[in-house]
Design a protein around this motif. Structure first.
Motif, PDB file in Angstrom:
ATOM      1  N   ALA A   2       0.828  -1.208   0.000  1.00 26.92           N
ATOM      2  CA  ALA A   2       0.000   0.000   0.000  1.00 26.92           C
ATOM      3  C   ALA A   2       0.859   1.253   0.000  1.00 26.92           C
ATOM      4  CB  ALA A   2      -0.935  -0.014   1.211  1.00 26.92           C
ATOM      5  N   SER A  62      -4.804  -1.363   4.663  1.00 27.87           N
ATOM      6  CA  SER A  62      -3.949  -2.045   3.688  1.00 27.87           C
ATOM      7  C   SER A  62      -4.452  -3.456   3.418  1.00 27.87           C
ATOM      8  CB  SER A  62      -2.508  -2.084   4.186  1.00 27.87           C
ATOM      9  OG  SER A  62      -2.000  -0.786   4.392  1.00 27.87           O
ATOM     10  N   PHE A  96      -6.188   3.342  -1.673  1.00 30.46           N
ATOM     11  CA  PHE A  96      -4.765   3.429  -2.001  1.00 30.46           C
ATOM     12  C   PHE A  96      -4.225   4.830  -1.734  1.00 30.46           C
ATOM     13  CE2 PHE A  96      -4.115  -0.448  -4.863  1.00 30.46           C
ATOM     14  CZ  PHE A  96      -3.090  -0.938  -4.079  1.00 30.46           C
TER      15      PHE A  96
END
Length: 531
Positions: A102, A264, A425
């Motif tokens: 991530a 993540s 993200f």
């Protein structure tokens, strides 16, 4: 080891590096905002000249760093534990890899994986015919190569020195200046030299974070506008930005375990579900076949990609050459940030585990993402559903992505999930950035604790304020190029930190005493003595 009481609130901030960094960014940005087009022209000219003259240097820089990463991993240095020799890792391997993915990839993979192949196919290397099947293959393989071992070696190779300083040496300050103390000495590190190094880092990362917040929003707004069948407006941009700010501020506030790690992991599962969904409802067989061809092509030509300078081009160099050098230069500006964050979360890991996880995990996910996302666009091009190559020569990448997604069955569902993944993200990129800057500027002992929640939120507000002001008055574009130019001194610092960690380990003989094998022998010796 520091025994100072924990500082709270404003007192926890090291103003001597934080304040000059913010003021310097403002001092750079405001003049550029008044003359944005002229500034862009001048700065782009400087950057283009550097690329033209020293492009080969950037290519060797990334290649040498990868070689150093493999050397550290498989030599005696790789066995050194980043912490006490019997210390357990802070995170499971899955959580650890997900956090690094991530942080390392961010939302940019959502753009490059979808459309980068078309930009190369329109202007391919080695005299290949533009738009040909061979050009398509070179393009998609390059999109994979972009997120590959060289780039992730840039991101991770300062981490061993920083991690050794805070987890083995137990020094309180998680800073680049501390990592180079063994080279420059106490007088330089504790004086103006160390301050200047830390300000350089903060200016680069604060400006990069502001640019990411300002320029990353279109990845979401362009798809949202297409989904709602409307135009991108300033109101939409502001709403998306505020939602995004709220998310990454909340995640940074909650910390690594409750915020960054959970986001993540959630994003990895969600991205996996989206990939499976696309393979089922979309051209799954073609994507599998094309992915296999692309990986084969990349592996067969990996050295050609790695050392490509297009030196024999007479009139115009291929897109791949200029873009690759820009990509390496841009990545170098983020190198210290990624390394410092990786260092913080790698307690209990060996140097080998840290480096190889950062090289392999993001690379694997990026190749899969490029295979799936790139496969959709190439399939649309080959079957005449959408002339992606023509669009790529006329429009920005973020404007083309909705058109590609709309070629899929149940495209509305795909676009909604795509927007959510991109948002997460972007969030994990900025909450990791916020956390790292807070740790970097904290006066508290970062070998024992995380930065305070107050400091994390304060840094998030500073980044947001810089981005919103620059979005309103202009200046994000020039600041992005300035941030890229700052990669030059950072490259020099990276090599110094690699030398520094080797010097520290040799001096301490940590490769003998700070390893899992040494801990195991000591435990067995203690058991035998007890018996």
């Amino acid at each position: 080891m520091s025994n100072k009481p924990k500082l709270t609130g404003w007192r926890a901030i090291d103003w001597k590096i934080f304040l000059p960094s913010v003021l310097l960014i403002i001092a750079i940005s405001i003049p550029f905002s008044f003359y944005e087009s002229q500034s862009l022209k001048i700065l782009n000219g400087i950057f283009d000249q550097i690329i033209a003259s020293f492009g080969w240097g950037y290519i060797w820089y990334a290649t040498i760093l990868l070689g150093l990463g493999l050397y550290l991993s498989f030599s005696k240095y790789g066995q050194v534990v980043l912490g006490d020799p019997d210390e357990k890792p802070r995170f499971s391997l899955l959580s650890y890899a997900s956090i690094l993915i991530a942080m390392g990839l961010g939302s940019t993979i959502m753009r490059t994986g979808m459309i980068q192949w078309a930009e190369v196919a329109n202007n391919p290397p080695f005299g290949i015919e533009a738009g040909s099947n061979e050009a398509l293959l070179w393009g998609n393989a390059y999109a994979m190569y972009m997120w590959s071992f060289q780039i992730f070696s840039i991101f991770v190779m300062t981490a061993p020195a920083v991690a050794y300083v805070i987890h083995v040496k137990k020094r309180p300050m998680m800073r680049i200046s501390e990592a180079t103390r063994v080279i420059f000495g106490d007088k330089f590190t504790d004086g103006i030299g160390g301050i200047l190094i830390d300000i350089l880092f903060l200016v680069s990362i604060l400006s990069g974070a502001a640019v990411t917040l300002g320029l990353g929003t279109p990845i979401i707004t362009s798809n949202l506008a297409a989904l709602l069948d409307t135009e991108v407006t300033f109101t939409m941009t502001m709403i998306v930005t505020l939602i995004w700010v709220s998310l990454f501020s909340l995640s940074a506030y909650l910390g690594i375990e409750k915020g960054i790690k959970r986001l993540s992991l959630a994003n990895m599962y969600l991205a996996g579900l989206l990939a499976i969904f696309i393979l089922i409802v979309g051209p799954g067989v073609f994507i599998f076949d094309y992915f296999t061809d692309t990986v084969g092509h990349l592996l067969n030509n990996y050295f050609a990609y790695s050392l490509f300078t297009d030196s024999l081009a007479v009139e115009q160099s291929a897109h791949m050459r200029d873009h690759m050098i820009f990509w390496i230069a841009y990545s170098s500006t983020w190198a210290m940030l990624h390394s410092i964050f990786a260092a913080k979360i790698s307690k209990g890991r060996t140097i080998k585990e840290m480096i190889l996880t950062y090289l392999l995990a993001p690379t694997l996910l990026s190749w899969i993402a490029t295979g799936v996302l790139g496969g959709i666009g190439v399939y649309s091009q080959l079957n005449g559903e959408l002339d992606v190559l023509a669009l790529a020569s006329e429009q920005e990448a973020v404007q083309i992505i909705p058109n590609i997604l709309q070629t899929l069955p149940l495209s509305s569902i795909v676009m909604v999930v795509y927007i959510i993944i991109a948002m997460i993200f972007l969030t994990t990129t900025l909450d990791s950035t916020t956390f790292t800057i807070a740790a970097y500027t904290s006066k508290n002992d970062m070998s024992k604790q995380d930065p305070s929640k107050f400091l994390r939120i304060f840094v998030a507000l500073v980044i947001t304020g810089l981005a919103l002001v620059l979005m309103q008055i202009g200046g994000l574009g020039p600041l992005e190029i300035v941030s890229g130019l700052m990669g030059l001194p950072i490259i020099f610092l990276q090599f110094l930190t690699v030398y520094a960690v080797i010097k520290m380990i040799d001096k301490d003989e940590a490769w003998k005493y700070n390893t899992k094998e040494a801990a195991k022998k000591q435990k067995n010796a203690s058991t035998d003595s007890y018996q």
